[in-house]
Design a protein around this motif. Structure first.
Motif, mmCIF file in Angstrom:
data_model
loop_
_atom_site.group_PDB
_atom_site.id
_atom_site.type_symbol
_atom_site.label_atom_id
_atom_site.label_comp_id
_atom_site.label_asym_id
_atom_site.label_seq_id
_atom_site.Cartn_x
_atom_site.Cartn_y
_atom_site.Cartn_z
ATOM 1 N N PRO A 282 10.235 -12.051 -5.810
ATOM 2 C CA PRO A 282 10.773 -10.697 -5.934
ATOM 3 C C PRO A 282 11.289 -10.214 -4.575
ATOM 4 O O PRO A 282 10.640 -10.420 -3.544
ATOM 5 N N ALA A 283 12.442 -9.567 -4.560
ATOM 6 C CA ALA A 283 12.988 -9.045 -3.305
ATOM 7 C C ALA A 283 12.054 -8.019 -2.686
ATOM 8 O O ALA A 283 12.018 -7.862 -1.451
ATOM 9 N N SER A 284 11.274 -7.343 -3.528
ATOM 10 C CA SER A 284 10.360 -6.307 -3.030
ATOM 11 C C SER A 284 9.151 -6.883 -2.312
ATOM 12 O O SER A 284 8.355 -6.134 -1.739
ATOM 13 N N LEU A 285 9.007 -8.200 -2.317
ATOM 14 C CA LEU A 285 7.868 -8.818 -1.643
ATOM 15 C C LEU A 285 7.828 -8.443 -0.170
ATOM 16 O O LEU A 285 6.753 -8.185 0.393
ATOM 17 N N VAL A 286 8.977 -8.375 0.459
ATOM 18 C CA VAL A 286 9.037 -8.076 1.892
ATOM 19 C C VAL A 286 8.563 -6.651 2.194
ATOM 20 O O VAL A 286 8.162 -6.348 3.322
ATOM 21 N N LEU A 287 8.579 -5.780 1.204
ATOM 22 C CA LEU A 287 8.144 -4.392 1.411
ATOM 23 C C LEU A 287 6.646 -4.293 1.686
ATOM 24 O O LEU A 287 6.176 -3.275 2.202
ATOM 25 N N LEU A 288 5.893 -5.337 1.345
ATOM 26 C CA LEU A 288 4.457 -5.341 1.646
ATOM 27 C C LEU A 288 4.191 -5.490 3.142
ATOM 28 O O LEU A 288 3.089 -5.221 3.608
ATOM 29 N N LEU A 289 5.205 -5.934 3.888
ATOM 30 C CA LEU A 289 5.066 -6.056 5.343
ATOM 31 C C LEU A 289 5.299 -4.686 5.967
ATOM 32 O O LEU A 289 6.308 -4.404 6.602
ATOM 33 N N ASP A 290 4.302 -3.851 5.778
ATOM 34 C CA ASP A 290 4.396 -2.440 6.155
ATOM 35 C C ASP A 290 3.050 -1.976 6.672
ATOM 36 O O ASP A 290 2.005 -2.442 6.201
ATOM 37 N N GLY A 291 3.061 -1.081 7.617
ATOM 38 C CA GLY A 291 1.824 -0.579 8.207
ATOM 39 C C GLY A 291 0.926 0.135 7.229
ATOM 40 O O GLY A 291 -0.280 0.274 7.485
ATOM 41 N N ARG A 292 1.465 0.573 6.114
ATOM 42 C CA ARG A 292 0.650 1.287 5.120
ATOM 43 C C ARG A 292 -0.019 0.334 4.131
ATOM 44 O O ARG A 292 -0.857 0.759 3.333
ATOM 45 N N ASN A 294 -2.625 -2.376 2.785
ATOM 46 C CA ASN A 294 -4.018 -2.672 3.099
ATOM 47 C C ASN A 294 -4.075 -3.787 4.157
ATOM 48 O O ASN A 294 -3.425 -4.814 4.010
ATOM 49 N N PRO A 295 -4.844 -3.595 5.237
ATOM 50 C CA PRO A 295 -4.870 -4.590 6.322
ATOM 51 C C PRO A 295 -5.240 -5.997 5.869
ATOM 52 O O PRO A 295 -4.706 -6.983 6.390
ATOM 53 N N GLN A 296 -6.162 -6.116 4.898
ATOM 54 C CA GLN A 296 -6.545 -7.439 4.419
ATOM 55 C C GLN A 296 -5.412 -8.111 3.640
ATOM 56 O O GLN A 296 -5.244 -9.334 3.700
ATOM 57 N N VAL A 297 -4.642 -7.305 2.906
ATOM 58 C CA VAL A 297 -3.468 -7.835 2.210
ATOM 59 C C VAL A 297 -2.413 -8.239 3.234
ATOM 60 O O VAL A 297 -1.846 -9.340 3.181
ATOM 61 N N LEU A 298 -2.159 -7.354 4.187
ATOM 62 C CA LEU A 298 -1.134 -7.609 5.202
ATOM 63 C C LEU A 298 -1.467 -8.847 6.031
ATOM 64 O O LEU A 298 -0.590 -9.686 6.304
ATOM 65 N N LEU A 299 -2.713 -8.985 6.435
ATOM 66 C CA LEU A 299 -3.119 -10.122 7.251
ATOM 67 C C LEU A 299 -2.894 -11.438 6.518
ATOM 68 O O LEU A 299 -2.383 -12.414 7.095
ATOM 69 N N ARG A 300 -3.255 -11.479 5.244
ATOM 70 C CA ARG A 300 -3.083 -12.712 4.472
ATOM 71 C C ARG A 300 -1.608 -13.015 4.217
ATOM 72 O O ARG A 300 -1.198 -14.175 4.211
ATOM 73 N N LEU A 301 -0.802 -11.976 3.994
ATOM 74 C CA LEU A 301 0.626 -12.198 3.789
ATOM 75 C C LEU A 301 1.269 -12.749 5.061
ATOM 76 O O LEU A 301 2.098 -13.671 5.004
#
Length: 367
Positions: A282-292, A294-301
């Motif tokens: 999904p093109a929206s996948l990159v939107l998860l790379l955001d400071g808002r 969840n840190p655990q989600v962001l770290l794993r991504l």
């Protein structure tokens, strides 16, 4: 009373007496038997039960159990991973054995008076096969027993894996969930994984067909996380990467973390890299790379992206026979890795993230 009723009653009594036989039978099994008996009587009521604690032997470094993240002794069909922390302890409901779970480890040795003997496990499997109304309680009991390595082997040797797996198609979602939870504990054993791999397609179907953020989805993902810890069975997930990525952008944080555990496991295997980068995303996948996020989600991504970049830049990407190296505009490569990916605009902003581990992963990607 008709002949069929007498035979059924004798069957139940025989199974229950077999479980209670012997002075070593645990209090948890006794409570389960009492529950079965009381609910057979008119007016019998159901209620949740707690338990007491002991534990299993300490983990040996390098064992499969020590390597797997997120294998708690689950409380049963109604508990959620929301009660789980990656460094803390997780309470558990006890029936078959007196034990206490701590994430990724078991505590002191189980004392002999509370031990579950082989004939108890055999009787529980027999009871599970013959007493459908009590299947949920019996599955919880077996899940607790399966937290101990000797019982993991025993349940397999008694032919229990296919019996438990048969409840993956049960009409009740709570029973499907508890069957997955029980198999999850059993999957901490490499020899059990060899048998459990045949149920991977069924787990994937459960993820795809179940409501988003459901207990069934979460339990299925936990089990797939365990099966993907080593490279041995990862190829079974080769065609499901798009499913995981799609779930990642529509689910809650608990599911997102579990999906990313699977994806991080797969991305650490260079033989899976080409399948991942060519998968539709999904093109929206990159939107998860955001400071808002969840840190655990962001770290794993970020770890997922970093793993892909490592193998992309190594020149050692294996291309499976018959698979053309085509990376379309909707592929993981285009969304997360290509030079014109929006990821490159988002990474510098994340360098100001308050989480040190997140900043460390971002710095690796910026080099």
């Amino acid at each position: 009373m008709g002949e069929d009723g007498v035979v059924a009653r004798l069957c139940n009594v025989k199974a229950l007496v077999g479980i209670l036989a012997g002075a070593g039978a645990s209090y948890g099994i006794y409570r389960l038997v009492r529950r079965v008996q009381s609910e057979r009587r008119p007016g019998g009521s159901r209620r949740q039960e707690g338990g007491h604690g002991a534990g299993g032997p300490p983990l040996k470094p390098g064992t499969l159990l020590a390597k797997v993240s997120g294998i708690p002794l689950l409380r049963g069909s109604t508990s959620r991973a929301a009660g789980e922390t990656e460094s803390g302890s997780l309470g558990c409901e006890i029936r078959a054995c007196r034990c206490r779970c701590r994430l990724n480890r078991l505590d002191a040795p189980l004392s002999p008076p509370g031990a579950v003997e082989p004939h108890h496990v055999e009787q529980l499997l027999s009871l599970l096969h013959n007493c459908a109304p009590e299947r949920l309680h019996i599955l919880v009991t077996l899940a607790n027993a399966a937290a101990f390595s000797r019982n993991q082997d025993l349940i397999r040797e008694l032919g229990g894996l296919p019996v438990i797996a048969s409840f993956l198609s049960d009409p009740l979602p709570e029973v499907r969930t508890q069957a997955l939870n029980t198999l999850n504990n059993l999957s901490m054993n490499i020899r059990n994984q060899e048998q459990l791999k045949v149920y991977v397609p069924q787990m994937l179907d459960l993820i795809e067909m179940s409501p988003v953020n459901s207990e069934v989805q979460l339990a299925s993902l936990r089990l797939l996380t365990n099966l993907s810890v080593t490279n041995t069975h990862q190829h079974l997930l080769r065609n499901s990467i798009t499913l995981f990525l799609s779930l990642l952008v529509v689910s809650n944080e608990t599911i997102q973390i579990q999906v990313l555990k699977v994806l991080v496991n797969l991305s650490a295997n260079p033989e899976m890299t080409e399948d991942i980068v060519q998968a539709q995303a999904p093109a929206s996948l990159v939107l998860l790379l955001d400071g808002r996020t969840n840190p655990q989600v962001l770290l794993r991504l970020l770890t997922f992206v970093g793993n892909l970049r490592t193998w992309e830049g190594s020149g050692r990407r294996p291309v499976p026979v018959g698979l053309p190296s085509i990376r379309g505009r909707d592929s993981v490569h285009r969304v997360l890795l290509a030079e014109n990916s929006e990821l490159h605009h988002r990474l510098p902003v994340l360098m100001s993230h308050p989480d040190a581990e997140v900043k460390e992963q971002v710095a690796r990607l910026l080099i």
